[in-house]
Design a protein around this motif. Sequence first.
Motif, mmCIF file in Angstrom:
data_model
loop_
_atom_site.group_PDB
_atom_site.id
_atom_site.type_symbol
_atom_site.label_atom_id
_atom_site.label_comp_id
_atom_site.label_asym_id
_atom_site.label_seq_id
_atom_site.Cartn_x
_atom_site.Cartn_y
_atom_site.Cartn_z
ATOM 1 N N GLU A 144 -10.708 -4.086 -19.720
ATOM 2 C CA GLU A 144 -11.693 -3.295 -20.687
ATOM 3 C C GLU A 144 -12.605 -4.667 -21.216
ATOM 4 O O GLU A 144 -12.048 -5.413 -21.776
ATOM 5 C CB GLU A 144 -11.338 -2.564 -21.859
ATOM 6 C CG GLU A 144 -10.685 -1.250 -21.268
ATOM 7 C CD GLU A 144 -9.928 -0.684 -22.456
ATOM 8 O OE1 GLU A 144 -9.618 0.637 -22.451
ATOM 9 O OE2 GLU A 144 -9.847 -1.250 -23.710
ATOM 10 N N PHE A 145 -14.028 -4.518 -20.734
ATOM 11 C CA PHE A 145 -14.842 -5.517 -21.338
ATOM 12 C C PHE A 145 -15.836 -4.888 -22.255
ATOM 13 O O PHE A 145 -16.579 -3.812 -22.096
ATOM 14 C CB PHE A 145 -15.495 -6.066 -19.838
ATOM 15 C CG PHE A 145 -16.593 -7.317 -20.290
ATOM 16 C CD1 PHE A 145 -17.293 -7.773 -21.435
ATOM 17 C CD2 PHE A 145 -16.744 -8.311 -19.265
ATOM 18 C CE1 PHE A 145 -17.848 -8.565 -21.679
ATOM 19 C CE2 PHE A 145 -17.456 -9.405 -19.395
ATOM 20 C CZ PHE A 145 -17.955 -9.404 -20.747
ATOM 21 N N ARG A 146 -15.650 -5.385 -23.529
ATOM 22 C CA ARG A 146 -16.560 -4.761 -24.445
ATOM 23 C C ARG A 146 -17.468 -5.791 -24.961
ATOM 24 O O ARG A 146 -17.164 -7.037 -24.951
ATOM 25 C CB ARG A 146 -15.625 -4.212 -25.738
ATOM 26 C CG ARG A 146 -14.837 -2.917 -25.393
ATOM 27 C CD ARG A 146 -14.232 -2.397 -26.775
ATOM 28 N NE ARG A 146 -13.927 -1.103 -26.471
ATOM 29 C CZ ARG A 146 -12.864 -0.539 -25.916
ATOM 30 N NH1 ARG A 146 -12.008 -1.410 -25.347
ATOM 31 N NH2 ARG A 146 -12.831 0.710 -25.881
ATOM 32 N N ARG A 168 -15.280 -8.876 -25.759
ATOM 33 C CA ARG A 168 -13.742 -8.896 -25.939
ATOM 34 C C ARG A 168 -13.400 -8.425 -24.598
ATOM 35 O O ARG A 168 -13.705 -7.060 -23.975
ATOM 36 C CB ARG A 168 -13.568 -8.003 -27.112
ATOM 37 C CG ARG A 168 -14.006 -8.321 -28.294
ATOM 38 C CD ARG A 168 -13.759 -7.482 -29.305
ATOM 39 N NE ARG A 168 -14.615 -6.253 -29.437
ATOM 40 C CZ ARG A 168 -14.441 -5.270 -30.465
ATOM 41 N NH1 ARG A 168 -13.434 -5.350 -31.278
ATOM 42 N NH2 ARG A 168 -15.168 -4.298 -30.276
ATOM 43 N N ILE A 169 -12.629 -9.117 -23.795
ATOM 44 C CA ILE A 169 -12.110 -8.542 -22.645
ATOM 45 C C ILE A 169 -10.294 -8.165 -22.852
ATOM 46 O O ILE A 169 -9.842 -9.338 -23.364
ATOM 47 C CB ILE A 169 -12.362 -9.552 -21.590
ATOM 48 C CG1 ILE A 169 -13.855 -9.761 -21.385
ATOM 49 C CG2 ILE A 169 -11.428 -9.276 -20.148
ATOM 50 C CD1 ILE A 169 -14.111 -10.738 -20.402
ATOM 51 N N ARG A 170 -9.996 -7.224 -22.576
ATOM 52 C CA ARG A 170 -8.563 -6.835 -22.796
ATOM 53 C C ARG A 170 -8.012 -6.775 -21.383
ATOM 54 O O ARG A 170 -8.668 -5.917 -20.355
ATOM 55 C CB ARG A 170 -8.341 -5.732 -23.554
ATOM 56 C CG ARG A 170 -7.152 -5.112 -23.725
ATOM 57 C CD ARG A 170 -7.031 -4.034 -24.763
ATOM 58 N NE ARG A 170 -7.235 -4.390 -26.005
ATOM 59 C CZ ARG A 170 -6.269 -4.962 -27.138
ATOM 60 N NH1 ARG A 170 -5.253 -5.014 -26.737
ATOM 61 N NH2 ARG A 170 -6.810 -5.473 -28.140
ATOM 62 N N ASN A 171 -6.743 -7.077 -21.347
ATOM 63 C CA ASN A 171 -5.994 -6.920 -20.002
ATOM 64 C C ASN A 171 -5.251 -5.479 -20.141
ATOM 65 O O ASN A 171 -4.363 -5.671 -21.050
ATOM 66 C CB ASN A 171 -5.028 -8.040 -19.895
ATOM 67 C CG ASN A 171 -3.979 -7.783 -18.558
ATOM 68 O OD1 ASN A 171 -4.138 -6.605 -17.717
ATOM 69 N ND2 ASN A 171 -3.109 -8.747 -18.210
ATOM 70 N N PRO A 201 -0.569 -9.003 -20.142
ATOM 71 C CA PRO A 201 -0.631 -7.571 -20.452
ATOM 72 C C PRO A 201 -0.941 -7.188 -21.752
ATOM 73 O O PRO A 201 -0.088 -7.728 -22.694
ATOM 74 C CB PRO A 201 0.678 -6.914 -19.806
ATOM 75 C CG PRO A 201 0.989 -7.725 -18.575
ATOM 76 C CD PRO A 201 0.659 -9.170 -19.267
ATOM 77 N N GLY A 202 -1.831 -6.650 -22.074
ATOM 78 C CA GLY A 202 -2.047 -6.187 -23.341
ATOM 79 C C GLY A 202 -2.917 -7.078 -24.414
ATOM 80 O O GLY A 202 -3.275 -6.839 -25.385
ATOM 81 N N GLU A 203 -3.118 -8.212 -23.767
ATOM 82 C CA GLU A 203 -3.859 -9.345 -24.640
ATOM 83 C C GLU A 203 -5.317 -9.206 -24.446
ATOM 84 O O GLU A 203 -5.882 -8.712 -23.418
ATOM 85 C CB GLU A 203 -3.305 -10.715 -23.984
ATOM 86 C CG GLU A 203 -3.207 -11.848 -24.986
ATOM 87 C CD GLU A 203 -2.785 -13.017 -24.374
ATOM 88 O OE1 GLU A 203 -2.526 -13.904 -25.098
ATOM 89 O OE2 GLU A 203 -2.298 -13.058 -23.087
ATOM 90 N N GLU A 204 -5.850 -9.672 -25.518
ATOM 91 C CA GLU A 204 -7.395 -9.602 -25.586
ATOM 92 C C GLU A 204 -7.830 -10.889 -25.956
ATOM 93 O O GLU A 204 -7.541 -11.877 -26.702
ATOM 94 C CB GLU A 204 -7.878 -8.781 -26.500
ATOM 95 C CG GLU A 204 -9.579 -8.664 -26.664
ATOM 96 C CD GLU A 204 -9.935 -7.361 -27.542
ATOM 97 O OE1 GLU A 204 -10.121 -6.316 -27.242
ATOM 98 O OE2 GLU A 204 -9.851 -7.837 -28.879
ATOM 99 N N TRP A 205 -8.943 -11.333 -25.178
ATOM 100 C CA TRP A 205 -9.775 -12.576 -25.242
ATOM 101 C C TRP A 205 -11.033 -12.201 -26.137
ATOM 102 O O TRP A 205 -11.539 -11.265 -25.784
ATOM 103 C CB TRP A 205 -10.038 -13.176 -24.014
ATOM 104 C CG TRP A 205 -11.069 -14.492 -24.012
ATOM 105 C CD1 TRP A 205 -10.851 -15.710 -24.375
ATOM 106 C CD2 TRP A 205 -12.499 -14.424 -23.781
ATOM 107 N NE1 TRP A 205 -11.937 -16.403 -24.346
ATOM 108 C CE2 TRP A 205 -13.006 -15.473 -24.086
ATOM 109 C CE3 TRP A 205 -13.422 -13.231 -23.339
ATOM 110 C CZ2 TRP A 205 -14.366 -15.844 -23.729
ATOM 111 C CZ3 TRP A 205 -14.726 -13.539 -23.291
ATOM 112 C CH2 TRP A 205 -15.351 -14.527 -23.539
ATOM 113 N N THR A 206 -11.358 -13.078 -26.787
ATOM 114 C CA THR A 206 -12.939 -12.598 -27.723
ATOM 115 C C THR A 206 -13.513 -14.210 -27.387
ATOM 116 O O THR A 206 -13.121 -15.348 -27.536
ATOM 117 C CB THR A 206 -12.690 -12.679 -29.027
ATOM 118 O OG1 THR A 206 -12.049 -11.383 -29.303
ATOM 119 C CG2 THR A 206 -14.172 -12.418 -29.867
ATOM 120 N N GLY A 207 -14.960 -13.650 -27.046
ATOM 121 C CA GLY A 207 -15.915 -15.065 -26.840
ATOM 122 C C GLY A 207 -17.296 -14.734 -27.773
ATOM 123 O O GLY A 207 -17.731 -13.506 -27.666
#
Length: 300
Positions: A132-134, A150-153, A284-290
């Motif tokens: 999911e790319f928010r 915010r990109i979540r696996n 899995p389940g982790e999110e990155w924010t830029g």
Amino acid sequence: MSHSGAAVVEVTKDKNGIDQVLLQNPRGASARVSLHGGQVLSWRSERGEELLFISSKAIFKPPKAVRGGIPICFPQFGNGSLEQNGFARNRIWVIDNEPPSLNPFDSNGKAYIDLLLKPSEDDLKIWPHSFEFRLRVSLAAEGHLTLISRIRNINCKPFSFSIAFHTYFSISDISEVRIEGLETLDYLDNLCEKERFTEQGDALTFESEVDRAYLSSSGAIAVFDHERKRTFVVRKEGLPDVVVWNPWDKKSKSKSIVDLGDEEYKQMLCVDGAAIEKPITLKPGEEWTGRLELSVVPSS
């Protein structure tokens, strides 16, 4: 249409029937975001000056990405196993009506829109990772433009990606512009098969084609435009690298870039917040924010 204070958020359609979102702050600054690619196509100051470059030959028809504005290069920057610069900039995003909450600072007094991209079945065939790319695009009262990603696996296995916000700044003349904030950084030169060099100068100026990825930049980057007496300031978090690109005349005239006019290289300069040298890996389940924040200030 919704109003937060006197900030305005309005959804319209372009000539191809694709939704566009207009953000406007109380002082009259504005930004326009297309759901085609989640791409910012316009950012105007309160005086109505357009701050982003769009080619006069840009093709506004999906699946072609638009030449100019701020295309999002994900999950790949440049060449690789996927189409050049990834597929996110060629997909239709949706408005995210119930995004997970962000810091109140990121909404108070700002005109903003939340967008969402999820992979289609066809995307999963070429890049088999559920995500999911928010994206939140916001315009502050001072006219700053901020893109929070915010990109979540949501997969059951890890994946890695690279990303760049390929920002086309509108400038008076490429030979009159300088960039500060890159001094002493290492960079990969794409014109020399990604050979690694160290920036020796105090400021970067332009006399020919430049295509570089500066690595591990932590401070602000300033783009000085002497003729227009304005300076763009790029601040970023989670995006360690900075891509600097101008094709000069040979690429635009040789028609290797068909959607750029012969002389238009003079009016554009790309300075990207990016994460490319070390791809980002999400479990899995982790999110990155830029976070990318663009502002413009008067300069002498």
